[in-house]
Design an enzyme around this catalytic site. Structure first.
Site, PDB file in Angstrom:
ATOM      1  N   LYS A 169      -6.464  -8.478  -1.497  1.00  0.00           N
ATOM      2  CA  LYS A 169      -7.548  -8.509  -2.480  1.00  0.00           C
ATOM      3  C   LYS A 169      -7.826  -9.941  -2.924  1.00  0.00           C
ATOM      4  O   LYS A 169      -6.901 -10.733  -3.108  1.00  0.00           O
ATOM      5  CB  LYS A 169      -7.168  -7.673  -3.717  1.00  0.00           C
ATOM      6  N   ARG A 176      -3.634   8.930  -5.550  1.00  0.00           N
ATOM      7  CA  ARG A 176      -4.270   8.083  -6.561  1.00  0.00           C
ATOM      8  C   ARG A 176      -4.211   8.795  -7.910  1.00  0.00           C
ATOM      9  O   ARG A 176      -4.529   9.987  -8.017  1.00  0.00           O
ATOM     10  CB  ARG A 176      -5.728   7.831  -6.170  1.00  0.00           C
ATOM     11  N   LYS A 208       0.869  -1.183   0.000  1.00  0.00           N
ATOM     12  CA  LYS A 208       0.000   0.000   0.000  1.00  0.00           C
ATOM     13  C   LYS A 208       0.903   1.230   0.000  1.00  0.00           C
ATOM     14  O   LYS A 208       1.480   1.591   1.015  1.00  0.00           O
ATOM     15  CB  LYS A 208      -0.925   0.021   1.218  1.00  0.00           C
ATOM     16  N   GLU A 257       2.773   2.174   3.543  1.00  0.00           N
ATOM     17  CA  GLU A 257       1.863   2.253   4.688  1.00  0.00           C
ATOM     18  C   GLU A 257       1.489   0.892   5.241  1.00  0.00           C
ATOM     19  O   GLU A 257       1.106   0.770   6.397  1.00  0.00           O
ATOM     20  CB  GLU A 257       0.566   2.970   4.286  1.00  0.00           C
TER      21      GLU A 257
END
Length: 919
Positions: free
Chosen positions: A725, A573, A568, A720
């Site tokens: 997923k 974005r 992450k 982070e």
């Protein structure tokens, strides 16, 4: 030698005073005009001698067609005109008794009359101020009466006009009978009232009487006699005429409502609403903005979401049936948007500008308006109340929904040093035209806070319901105004939900009403997905992840499903769009166009894709990159990069793109493909370049130890944490969803609440001790989507370095307000020393969440009487990429509270019961 006017007439005054009894004897000779010689002999002068009014009299005589000294006498006082005040002090003149003069020349007798028997006035003209011929001509040139009265005006302009004082008008009125001509109502620049001509032939008098009788039948009722003496009286009839002429034409103006109802009585919340019969405008007319305002009023009065959706839907049904072109402006007004997010149009109107516009539009003092705004806490209510004090002789046309929306866009486009003044002028024009509650919602829209509780999903639900019940594209009158009629309540509800899902899914792929609405009106809702599909150039709302507190929770969530773990990255974005023609667009998480911010990324696109790739949409993270050390830099470094119109040669902070998903490729949407397939296509069609374009580092495993080691490694690599997923099962790309199929596992989550919160700074407390002289603590709030309020949640005072405290003090002191914004709710929280304009968003971490009787955040969502507060909050960083409306919501706070292990143990609930939320 030339004599003055007074000396010219004065010697005859005594003679006239001694013979009043002979006036009656001359009545037999009234039908014949007196001989000129007698008149000259009575005057004692020859017409060519020293009369001071000889020339003007002769000039007028040629116009009037009469001869002799009679005209000279009628015009002579014009040169000696005196102020009305002097005339009012002159004593009544004595009657003339000269035997040489007939009744037509003796205008001072109480029984004086014209040859036709019309009573004459009794004032002595020699003492009255009269106008010159030049003055008469000037007034004639300024006369703008209607064509219907022009013939009468030309007749009247041939006669010399005299001024009357107030006393003389009253005296004349006493002696006049009902047939005597009155002062014509035409507006004049002066206070001079017209009187009957004293020396005209009987045919002329008869003709004049006929014209006057004609006018008596057409002109409005005679005003009270006392108004005739007013200096401004001649202007009053003109004003009245203008108003009367305006009224019949007003309804015909563009945008005026001529429907069966007046817009002020429009009620879209009524039961069994009919989109045509209950509307307040006719087919083809523009939608009155007052109809929109009335709808907002009804929505504001209720709190039930379904009722709000139904009320808005009824308005939209009428718009679809009567005025389809206005559907788009009405929707944007309901959303309080000016267009698609990528256009970047924002009003940017502060409360100071709004209050100044209100003051100028209503004539109020600015300080008075500010005081009322501070008292009421709502600029909209101040604007609405101020509007009632303004009176206009010629009111502007009624506002229309499309007209107001157009003005809003004009305001948003204004830039430059003079933009504020121009904005005020436009806003002032809107306020002047407002009626009823229009000013309230215009002011709120301009401030960016409509305060209706209408979220985007509610507006979409209302739209889908409207076009389902009243299908667009029908000939008027529409054959179908309620397609749900005849269905049971349950069947109707299910049908509307299915219709709503069609629009919702389409809007996720094409979140642009500019493209959706024209297709919807032409083809209908059911065929909408065929014509509106995902395509490059239109930004999507990205798929987001739910937080989790540990690896064990991840394994429990996915059970037997295969999943992958990815780094992450701590950046921004970036959604990369490549169009068929080679154009490249870059959009932010909030669909903002960031193309101008990243010219370096655009330049590298051709070399990161294979030649076979013609179009695509990539989901990536833009991260600050140190080329020398070849490592990721902190997020704070990225925030120092210039945001607009960046010159590639001046870039100081380099960025690297980390690609983790492929949404669209070569004309085909991949959102319904599983992640495993999307990831495969991503790696097959794009090429990595170190420091410029790299695939997200990932690990496919179910081993807890491997996941833990991978998490630790991500932290060492300046990330982070991890994104977990699913690969195949329930692994589609869920646009605009915070999905449980994506879980984020941060290094901070292993102890504590499981996620950080993004909160809005609404107040500051002055520091003490070593923090004296600057802010030492801050009041933070979460955002409530339903009420559009910022609700206080905690006081923050830890996690700052001394340098950060000084930076915050300098940046926040410019945001100090005398009182909190009306949409800020603190309840029992400690009042801060300084209220701040709620614009800064900070990321905050805490140990856990607890119920609080003091703070109002999420009150009623978990406990009916208590809100939720953060225990041991700690500052993490400033979120410059977020607006206050994008902060952590009160609903999310309640969700985080329920997911705490001790709360779950008490309630016996699994976190999986939380519904997935569309944002």
């Amino acid at each position: 030698m030339q004599r003055s006017i007074m000396s010219f007439f004065h010697p005859k005054k005594e003679g006239k005073a001694k013979k009043p009894e002979k006036e009656a004897s001359n009545s037999s000779r009234e039908t014949e005009p007196p001989p000129k010689a007698a008149l000259k002999e009575w005057n004692g002068v020859v017409s060519e001698s020293d009369s001071p009014v000889k020339r003007p009299g002769r000039k007028a005589a040629r116009v009037l067609g009469s001869e002799g000294e009679e005209e000279d006498e009628a015009l002579s006082p014009a040169k000696g005109q005196k102020p009305a005040l002097d005339c009012s002090q002159v004593s009544p003149p004595r009657p003339a008794t000269s035997p040489e003069n007939n009744a037509s020349l003796s205008d001072t007798s109480p029984m004086d009359s014209s040859p036709s028997g019309i009573p004459k006035r009794r004032t002595a003209r020699k003492q009255l101020p009269k106008r010159t011929i030049q003055e008469v001509l000037e007034e004639q040139s300024e006369d703008e009466d209607r064509e219907a009265k022009r013939k009468k005006e030309e007749e009247e302009e041939e006669t010399p006009k005299e001024s009357l004082t107030e006393a003389e008008v009253a005296t004349e009125k006493e002696g006049e009978d009902g047939d005597q001509p009155t002062t014509p109502p035409k507006p004049l620049k002066t206070s001079k009232a017209e009187t009957p001509t004293e020396s005209v032939s009987e045919p002329e008098v008869a003709t004049k009487q006929e014209l006057q009788e004609e006018e008596e039948q057409t002109k409005p009722p005679r005003r009270a006699p006392k108004t005739l003496s007013s200096f401004f009286t001649p202007r009053k009839p003109a004003v009245k005429k203008e108003v009367k002429e305006e009224e019949p034409g007003a309804p015909g103006k563009e945008g005026a409502a001529e429907g069966p109802l007046d817009p002020s009585g429009y009620n879209p919340a009524k039961n069994n609403y009919h989109p045509v019969e209950d509307a307040c405008w006719k087919p083809g007319q523009k939608v009155p903005y007052l109809a929109v305002a009335r709808t907002f009023e009804k929505i504001e009065e209720v709190s039930a979401r379904l009722r709000m959706v139904e009320t808005l839907s009824n308005l939209l049904r009428s718009v679809v049936a009567l005025s389809p072109p206005d559907l788009l402006p009405v929707l944007y007004l309901s959303l309080n948007h000016l267009g698609p997010p990528q256009q970047g149009l924002e009003l940017g109107v502060g409360d100071g500008v709004l209050l100044k516009a209100v003051a100028q539009a209503t004539g109020r003092q600015l300080e008075s308006v500010r005081a009322e705004a501070a008292e009421k806490g709502d600029v909209g209510l101040v604007a609405e109340n101020s509007r009632s004090t303004q009176r206009l002789m010629l009111p502007p046309p009624p506002l229309t929904a499309s007209g107001v929306f157009s003005k809003f866009r004009d305001i948003a486009r204004l830039t430059g040093s003079a933009s504020t003044a121009k904005k005020i002028d436009i806003i002032k024009g809107l306020f002047v035209a407002c009626r009823h509650s229009e000013a309230r919602f215009i002011a709120r829209s301009l401030s960016g806070r409509l305060r209706l509780g209408l979220a985007e999903q509610s507006v979409l639900a209302a739209l889908s319901q409207a076009v389902s019940l009243t299908p667009p594209g029908q000939e008027f009158p529409p054959a179908m105004v309620d397609a749900g009629k005849g269905k049971t309540a349950e069947a109707r509800k299910t049908w509307l939900e299915e219709q709503g899902m069609i629009l919702k899914q389409t809007f996720c792929e094409v979140p642009d009403l500019d493209r959706i609405i024209p297709v919807l009106l032409e083809h209908g809702l059911e065929r909408l997905p065929e014509h509106c599909k995902l395509s490059p150039g239109i930004p999507l709302k990205p798929m987001l992840a739910h937080p989790t507190r540990g690896i064990s929770e991840v394994l429990k969530r996915f059970e037997e499903a295969a999943f992958t773990c990815e780094y992450k990255y701590d950046g921004q974005r970036a959604q990369i769009h490549a169009l068929e023609g080679g154009e490249v667009k870059i959009f932010s998480r909030n669909q903002e166009d960031n193309t101008g911010k990243y010219p370096d990324i655009i330049s590298r696109i051709p070399k990161i894709k294979l030649p076979s790739v013609t179009s695509f949409i990539l989901d990536t993270e833009a991260v600050a990159w140190d080329r020398e050390k070849k490592q990721i830099q902190p997020f704070q470094v990225l925030t120092t990069r210039k945001r607009k119109e960046v010159d590639a040669s001046e870039i100081q902070v380099q960025v690297c793109l980390y690609a983790f998903d492929l949404i669209y490729l070569n004309g085909e949407s991949l959102v319904r493909e599983p992640l495993s397939r999307r990831r495969q296509l991503l790696r097959e069609n794009f090429v990595e370049t170190e420091g410029e374009f790299v695939f997200a580092t990932s690990l496919d495993t179910k081993d807890i130890e491997q996941i833990a080691e991978f998490l630790e490694q991500s932290v060492k690599d300046s990330c982070e944490g991890l994104m977990v997923k699913t690969l195949d099962v329930d692994a589609t790309y869920e646009i605009a969803k915070r999905s449980h199929n994506w879980l984020k596992l941060k290094k901070d989550y292993l102890d504590g609440v499981g996620d950080t919160l993004d909160l809005v700074v609404i107040g500051a407390y002055l520091g003490r001790g070593k923090r004296a002289g600057r802010y030492g603590g801050f009041l933070l709030a979460s955002y409530d989507e339903d009420s559009e309020e910022l609700q206080a949640i905690c006081k923050l005072g830890t996690g700052f370095s001394d340098e950060e405290l000084e930076e915050h003090h300098q940046s926040l002191k410019a945001l100090v307000l005398p009182s909190p914004r009306p949409y800020v709710r603190i309840d029992g929280a400690v009042i801060p020393d300084h209220w701040l304009d709620p614009s800064a968003v900070w990321e905050v971490k805490c140990a856990d969440l607890s119920l609080s009787p003091i703070y109002p955040a999420a009150r009623g969502l978990v406990d009916s009487d208590k809100g939720i507060s953060l225990r041991f909050p700690r500052f993490i960083r400033v979120r410059e990429d977020k607006q206050p409306e994008q902060a952590t919501t009160s609903a999310q706070v309640a969700c985080l509270y329920r997911k705490q292990s001790q709360i779950q143990n008490q309630q016996g609930e699994d976190s999986g019961s939380d519904p997935e939320d569309t944002y």
